[in-house]
Design an enzyme around this catalytic site. Sequence first.
Site, PDB file in Angstrom:
ATOM      1  N   CYS A   1      -2.144   8.993   2.152  1.00  0.00           N
ATOM      2  CA  CYS A   1      -1.852   8.538   0.785  1.00  0.00           C
ATOM      3  C   CYS A   1      -3.030   8.768  -0.157  1.00  0.00           C
ATOM      4  O   CYS A   1      -2.861   8.738  -1.363  1.00  0.00           O
ATOM      5  CB  CYS A   1      -1.443   7.072   0.801  1.00  0.00           C
ATOM      6  SG  CYS A   1      -2.589   6.060   1.728  1.00  0.00           S
TER       7      CYS A   1
ATOM      8  N   GLU B   1       0.893  -1.170   0.000  1.00  0.00           N
ATOM      9  CA  GLU B   1       0.000   0.000   0.000  1.00  0.00           C
ATOM     10  C   GLU B   1       0.921   1.207   0.000  1.00  0.00           C
ATOM     11  O   GLU B   1       1.484   1.560   1.033  1.00  0.00           O
ATOM     12  CB  GLU B   1      -0.898  -0.074   1.240  1.00  0.00           C
ATOM     13  CG  GLU B   1      -2.165   0.727   1.090  1.00  0.00           C
ATOM     14  CD  GLU B   1      -1.961   2.180   1.412  1.00  0.00           C
ATOM     15  OE1 GLU B   1      -1.599   2.948   0.485  1.00  0.00           O
ATOM     16  OE2 GLU B   1      -2.152   2.550   2.573  1.00  0.00           O
TER      17      GLU B   1
HETATM   18  P1  NAD Z   1      10.310   6.525   4.119  1.00  0.00           P
HETATM   19  O1  NAD Z   1      10.039   6.090   2.744  1.00  0.00           O
HETATM   20  O2  NAD Z   1      11.692   6.478   4.646  1.00  0.00           O
HETATM   21  O3  NAD Z   1       9.422   5.684   5.159  1.00  0.00           O
HETATM   22  C1  NAD Z   1       8.065   5.410   4.985  1.00  0.00           C
HETATM   23  C2  NAD Z   1       7.712   4.290   5.962  1.00  0.00           C
HETATM   24  O4  NAD Z   1       8.419   3.116   5.592  1.00  0.00           O
HETATM   25  C3  NAD Z   1       8.141   4.565   7.395  1.00  0.00           C
HETATM   26  O5  NAD Z   1       7.144   4.063   8.258  1.00  0.00           O
HETATM   27  C4  NAD Z   1       9.446   3.793   7.568  1.00  0.00           C
HETATM   28  O6  NAD Z   1       9.623   3.325   8.897  1.00  0.00           O
HETATM   29  C5  NAD Z   1       9.237   2.623   6.645  1.00  0.00           C
HETATM   30  N1  NAD Z   1      10.460   2.116   6.052  1.00  0.00           N
HETATM   31  C6  NAD Z   1      11.453   2.820   5.460  1.00  0.00           C
HETATM   32  N2  NAD Z   1      12.417   2.009   4.985  1.00  0.00           N
HETATM   33  C7  NAD Z   1      12.016   0.739   5.297  1.00  0.00           C
HETATM   34  C8  NAD Z   1      12.574  -0.547   5.074  1.00  0.00           C
HETATM   35  N3  NAD Z   1      13.734  -0.729   4.409  1.00  0.00           N
HETATM   36  N4  NAD Z   1      11.900  -1.625   5.535  1.00  0.00           N
HETATM   37  C9  NAD Z   1      10.719  -1.487   6.179  1.00  0.00           C
HETATM   38  N5  NAD Z   1      10.145  -0.301   6.414  1.00  0.00           N
HETATM   39  C10 NAD Z   1      10.779   0.810   5.971  1.00  0.00           C
HETATM   40  O7  NAD Z   1       9.780   7.982   4.235  1.00  0.00           O
HETATM   41  P2  NAD Z   1       9.253   8.889   5.401  1.00  0.00           P
HETATM   42  O8  NAD Z   1      10.065  10.133   5.394  1.00  0.00           O
HETATM   43  O9  NAD Z   1       9.049   8.205   6.698  1.00  0.00           O
HETATM   44  O10 NAD Z   1       7.846   9.194   4.770  1.00  0.00           O
HETATM   45  C11 NAD Z   1       7.791   9.934   3.587  1.00  0.00           C
HETATM   46  C12 NAD Z   1       7.133   9.228   2.471  1.00  0.00           C
HETATM   47  O11 NAD Z   1       6.615   7.958   2.822  1.00  0.00           O
HETATM   48  C13 NAD Z   1       5.929  10.030   2.049  1.00  0.00           C
HETATM   49  O12 NAD Z   1       6.303  10.917   1.035  1.00  0.00           O
HETATM   50  C14 NAD Z   1       4.949   9.021   1.574  1.00  0.00           C
HETATM   51  O13 NAD Z   1       5.116   8.827   0.189  1.00  0.00           O
HETATM   52  C15 NAD Z   1       5.356   7.744   2.228  1.00  0.00           C
HETATM   53  N6  NAD Z   1       4.391   7.311   3.254  1.00  0.00           N
HETATM   54  C16 NAD Z   1       3.261   6.744   2.816  1.00  0.00           C
HETATM   55  C17 NAD Z   1       2.322   6.329   3.731  1.00  0.00           C
HETATM   56  C18 NAD Z   1       1.038   5.712   3.256  1.00  0.00           C
HETATM   57  O14 NAD Z   1       0.058   5.766   3.968  1.00  0.00           O
HETATM   58  N7  NAD Z   1       1.029   5.099   2.080  1.00  0.00           N
HETATM   59  C19 NAD Z   1       2.550   6.509   5.089  1.00  0.00           C
HETATM   60  C20 NAD Z   1       3.747   7.094   5.509  1.00  0.00           C
HETATM   61  C21 NAD Z   1       4.680   7.496   4.565  1.00  0.00           C
END
Ligand code: NAD
Length: 478
Positions: free
Chosen positions: A284, A250
């Site tokens: 999202c 997702e």
């Molecule tokens: P990010 O991409 O670093 O992290 C997003 C999420 O993924 C966080 O909860 C993080 O803990 C997790 N994550 C990151 N790397 C991971 C890995 N290797 N394995 C497992 N989990 C991992 O970015 P961020 O700065 O935390 O959030 C920014 C971006 O993330 C946003 O621009 C958005 O696109 C996306 N996001 C989407 C949702 C959603 O509901 N789809 C929620 C939160 C963040």
Amino acid sequence: MYPATTLLFIDGAWTLAAAGATLPVLNPATGTELARVAHAGTADIERALAAAVRGFGIWRKTPARERSRLLNIAADRLLARCDEIARLITLEQGKPVAEAQSEVRNSCEVLRWFAEEGTRVYGRLIAPRVPDTMQRVEKQPLGPVAAFTPWNYPVAQAVRKVAAALAAGCSVVLKGAEEAPASCAALVDALAEAGIPPGVLNLLYGEPAQISSYLVARPEVRKVTFTGSSAVGKQLAGLAGAHMKRVTMELGGHAPAIVCADADVEHAATLLAAHKFHNAGQSCIAPTRILVQRPVATAFTEAFVQAAAAIVTGDGSDPATVMGPLANPRRVQAMHAISNDAAAKGARLLLGGEAPARDGFFFAPTVFAEVPLNADLMNEEPFGPIAAVNGFDDLEQAIAEANRLPYGLAAYAFTRSQLTAARLADDIETGMLSVNEYGLAYAEVPFNGVKDSGYGSEGGSEAIETFLTTKFVSQRHL
Ligand code: NAD
């Protein structure tokens, strides 16, 4: 009262990490340290996985009606603690208390809906080719699941995965969001107190990449479910593919909202402003590219900006606050970058565009008009309180713009024409479309994307299916 240290939950017990490591948790309304969260190391991850394997052995044999009973008790316990858990969400994630309360209440609904749906997992009989033979199709739980959930809805994102997996008979190792750990732990606590056997649900926090690379590669894990950015989702889906794991992804979105000339313009503007800035835009399915047919563009834009300007920004603990801070400093930096880039490329700033002068991770509700297609705002998911309002002439143009990006999660449309609505439902490349309302994300309806927004549903009976495997049994009666 926010816990001084949020613990891990492994094999039915709350525990510090074996090595004693912790991470800070910040209050986004002040930017200061609120508490700590246990940071799992390899020994903890290993223990959680071993527990989930044992837990699966128990849970898959537990009758669906009993699983359902326990999920319903967990919903009762969560609801009884609604106000307290909502305050945890506000402290660690920033959203206003009323929004946090609604997150907890919705999470209870999700638990109850999947509790019921889990009792309706049926197989089928297939007419045999020879007499005295039975050919049956069984639906069986896949096995231990590795689930990764983000910080924007720390309870609601976790409950969608956990409730569907548990209802289907799977065990779970959940990695919650380190930035907002205590409310997710309260969800796990409600399930544990309801009587879910030890090992069936385990909760870890730590270094996301370390935990995911460990769990996804392990043969005991049969399914990976992740909510987060498309970039991380692609990495995890690649790793899961290399190990032949089922996945639900997702991921990001960049929702178009098409407002046609025959729409109820006032209604569209009010609804879109409310949902664009809900959770400070960190959703999202937030509408971001608002496309308005030119005859109503001025009327819509005025109403939208007026609704956005009326939003009171502040600490989520203050009952007057409508929009809280962003969840972390990365989002504030991203908002500055997106906003500056849009202005530099010639977009017209109608509202906001800056961070208010105060502590904490705030950014003002921001609206740009006439945003060129090469601006970052029109291409990258802002995941924050910035909206673009652009005009269009005919429906073809709007559909082409809606489909231009690699994302395809949510889309919105406003029109009084059934024909236009049907045309948009046919032609917009999206997992979800809501026409003249904001009718997405209920427990009973599918929640999924297409293209880079991922695959596999997080709602409805489709979500249970993602945790089940089909077994065919052919048996000759002797
Ligand atoms: P990010 O991409 O670093 O992290 C997003 C999420 O993924 C966080 O909860 C993080 O803990 C997790 N994550 C990151 N790397 C991971 C890995 N290797 N394995 C497992 N989990 C991992 O970015 P961020 O700065 O935390 O959030 C920014 C971006 O993330 C946003 O621009 C958005 O696109 C996306 N996001 C989407 C949702 C959603 O509901 N789809 C929620 C939160 C963040």
